[in-house]
Design a protein around this motif. Structure first.
Motif, mmCIF file in Angstrom:
data_model
loop_
_atom_site.group_PDB
_atom_site.id
_atom_site.type_symbol
_atom_site.label_atom_id
_atom_site.label_comp_id
_atom_site.label_asym_id
_atom_site.label_seq_id
_atom_site.Cartn_x
_atom_site.Cartn_y
_atom_site.Cartn_z
ATOM 1 N N ILE A 227 73.437 68.582 72.842
ATOM 2 C CA ILE A 227 73.562 67.133 72.739
ATOM 3 C C ILE A 227 74.942 66.752 72.227
ATOM 4 C CG2 ILE A 227 72.666 65.067 71.586
ATOM 5 C CD1 ILE A 227 69.926 66.490 71.509
ATOM 6 N N ASN A 231 77.494 64.089 73.743
ATOM 7 C CA ASN A 231 78.002 62.966 72.952
ATOM 8 C C ASN A 231 79.524 62.974 72.875
ATOM 9 O OD1 ASN A 231 75.665 61.546 72.321
ATOM 10 N ND2 ASN A 231 75.224 62.776 70.511
ATOM 11 N N GLU A 232 80.103 64.138 72.692
ATOM 12 C CA GLU A 232 81.565 64.231 72.664
ATOM 13 C C GLU A 232 82.142 63.864 74.023
ATOM 14 O OE1 GLU A 232 84.240 68.024 72.082
ATOM 15 O OE2 GLU A 232 83.675 67.198 70.129
ATOM 16 N N SER A 234 80.880 61.759 76.112
ATOM 17 C CA SER A 234 80.796 60.306 76.291
ATOM 18 C C SER A 234 81.968 59.605 75.624
ATOM 19 C CB SER A 234 79.471 59.778 75.744
ATOM 20 O OG SER A 234 79.447 59.813 74.332
ATOM 21 N N PRO A 262 73.955 61.841 76.759
ATOM 22 C CA PRO A 262 74.462 61.364 75.467
ATOM 23 C C PRO A 262 73.624 60.206 74.947
ATOM 24 C CG PRO A 262 75.824 60.522 77.239
ATOM 25 C CD PRO A 262 74.825 61.453 77.877
ATOM 26 N N GLY A 265 73.311 58.997 68.868
ATOM 27 C CA GLY A 265 73.222 59.987 67.799
ATOM 28 C C GLY A 265 72.000 60.850 68.019
ATOM 29 N N ASN A 296 77.359 64.920 66.155
ATOM 30 C CA ASN A 296 76.197 64.046 66.336
ATOM 31 C C ASN A 296 76.003 63.081 65.168
ATOM 32 O OD1 ASN A 296 75.469 65.020 68.870
ATOM 33 N ND2 ASN A 296 74.249 66.688 68.017
ATOM 34 N N LYS A 299 78.408 60.060 65.613
ATOM 35 C CA LYS A 299 78.269 59.186 66.774
ATOM 36 C C LYS A 299 77.816 57.772 66.392
ATOM 37 C CE LYS A 299 78.546 58.548 71.245
ATOM 38 N NZ LYS A 299 77.568 59.032 72.225
ATOM 39 N N PHE A 418 73.968 52.362 75.433
ATOM 40 C CA PHE A 418 74.266 53.691 74.918
ATOM 41 C C PHE A 418 73.303 54.754 75.434
ATOM 42 C CE2 PHE A 418 76.164 50.779 71.857
ATOM 43 C CZ PHE A 418 77.443 51.312 71.734
ATOM 44 N N LYS A 419 72.437 54.375 76.378
ATOM 45 C CA LYS A 419 71.516 55.331 76.993
ATOM 46 C C LYS A 419 71.652 55.399 78.501
ATOM 47 C CE LYS A 419 69.006 57.524 75.277
ATOM 48 N NZ LYS A 419 69.142 58.892 74.734
#
Length: 434
Positions: A227, A231-232, A234, A262, A265, A296, A299, A418-419
């Motif tokens: 994850i 996230n990174e 994104s 992503p 968090g 994470n 984020k 964010f999703k």
């Protein structure tokens, strides 16, 4: 075990479903919890948590007399401990685990133990916790023998068996998933395996207690690292003006690539917590695991900064408005879709942070709860979905609940997705994705 009694210590998101499943097999189960309200609710045949189909299983088990809840441990033949393992309070950069609930549970059951009993720890724990639990039990009951001193000949069997279920699918996964069983001796493992085979359809795989403890931590650390990569990615894509959702979809066409999605968090009492247990015990060696946790954990701050920029952009485009006129709707408070669990939720922490600094109205849109958590009561208002869609100036999508995924009408205000679920449905929102 057909005529034996099982006691479940801790009737939360894991303990109650486990108790219900055992009871559904016509095994007498005594559930123990310090929360009197939860105990009373269960004894009425109702549940105090949200989990699909659990209410029906609990109601049937209580009505048939196989499940009963109490606040004090009673004699049984097997004790399963499923209590929380939070971090210690205070300034603790390595998030040292707090085992006081396991210690309290151990001391609570010690007076009712008798020769031949089995004690299983299910709580996610640092390596060595099962041995520590056995030591606490031995200190409280010097008249009994335990595996650490008497091995196979001990009066009490002790084992570790971590849960590995997905909230929202707990009943199914309790039955179907394999169980890793780590006894302090082979006889301890055998006794625990026989117990779980009452309902487990998957394989009961035997190992040592320490390996079983590390297995649970490893499983969640693996997901956390994956994850963190997403996230990174994104954040990188945002800087390079690339749609991260499209990028991941394309990259995953490679036959050996499977990048996760992503988000704002990582939350919950597993993935957001367990990796730190490894870091706390091996800080110099767990470099990648620590870095993933830091990515994470950071984020949500990045998300909050994006919301602040959105407010600034809105005010620049509407010079007759002030920040007090800007209503922000935060869609989702739970740590994952379609549940009511707010533990370690990045969506909740983000909403709290925004509400603490933004002078305008904050609306929380969370279809899985009936009232706001105490921390948010005076800072935000719980709103229905369609009211928020039609009236909020800025819409922040934090959790991809089913109700949000199935929306036909998109928000009228600015969207920070964010999703990646609204961006994919409405091409007009493409420039607003994160």
């Amino acid at each position: 075990m057909n005529n034996k009694t099982i006691s479940i210590i801790g009737l939360g998101y894991i303990g109650l479903p486990t108790a219900a499943v055992f009871a559904s097999r016509k095994i007498k189960v005594i559930g123990v919890d310090i929360n009197q309200k939860a105990v009373d609710t269960i004894n009425r045949g109702q549940i105090h948590i949200v989990e699909p189909d659990l209410d029906m299983v609990v109601q049937a088990a209580v009505s048939a007399g196989y499940l009963r809840a109490t606040t004090q441990p009673e004699p049984a033949d097997a004790f399963l401990i499923a209590v929380p393992t939070p971090f210690k309070a205070g300034n603790n950069s390595d998030h040292e685990p707090d085992l006081r609930f396991i210690q309290a549970a151990s001391r609570a059951i010690a007076p009712v133990l008798k020769p031949g009993d089995l004690v299983i720890l299910e709580s996610t724990s640092p390596v060595g916790t099962t041995e520590q639990m056995a030591a606490w039990l031995a200190a409280a009951r010097p008249d009994l023998t335990f595996p650490q001193t008497h091995g196979e000949a001990s009066d009490i069997r002790v084992a570790y068996c971590p849960e590995r279920v997905l909230p929202g699918h707990v009943l199914r996964e309790l039955l179907q998933n394999d169980r890793v069983i780590g006894g302090m001796t082979p006889k301890c493992s055998e006794a625990a395996a026989q117990l779980y085979k009452i309902f487990v359809q998957g394989e009961c795989v035997v190992t040592t207690a320490r390996t079983a403890e590390m297995c649970k931590l490893t499983e969640n650390s693996f997901r956390d690292v994956n994850i963190a990569f997403a996230n990174e990615l994104s954040i990188i894509c945002d800087k390079l003006d690339i749609n991260v959702w499209e990028l991941i979809k394309l990259a995953n066409r490679h036959p050996r690539v499977n990048i996760l999605q992503p988000g704002p968090g990582v939350g919950g009492h597993c993935i957001a917590v367990d990796p730190w247990f490894i870091v706390s015990q091996t800080p110099d060696e767990a470099r990648l695991i620590r870095t993933a946790r830091e990515v994470n954990d950071s984020k949500p701050e990045w998300v909050i900064d994006k919301v602040k920029l959105a407010v600034a952009d809105y005010l620049q485009a509407n010079p007759d408005k002030t920040a007090k006129d800007v209503t922000i709707a935060c869609f989702g408070l739970a740590f994952k879709p379609d549940i009511d669990d707010l533990r370690e939720s990045p969506a909740l922490s983000i909403t709290l942070s925004i509400a603490a600094t933004h002078p305008g109205p904050i609306w929380a849109v969370e279809p899985n709860i009936a009232e706001l958590p105490t921390s948010l009561v005076e800072l935000a208002t719980l709103k229905p979905i369609h009211e928020a869609l039609a009236n909020a100036a800025i819409n922040v999508l934090l959790v991809d609940h089913r109700q949000f995924r199935q929306l036909e009408d998109m928000p009228l205000g600015k969207v920070l997705d964010f999703k990646g679920i609204w961006v994919s449905k409405d091409k007009n929102l493409k420039k607003e994705n994160i």
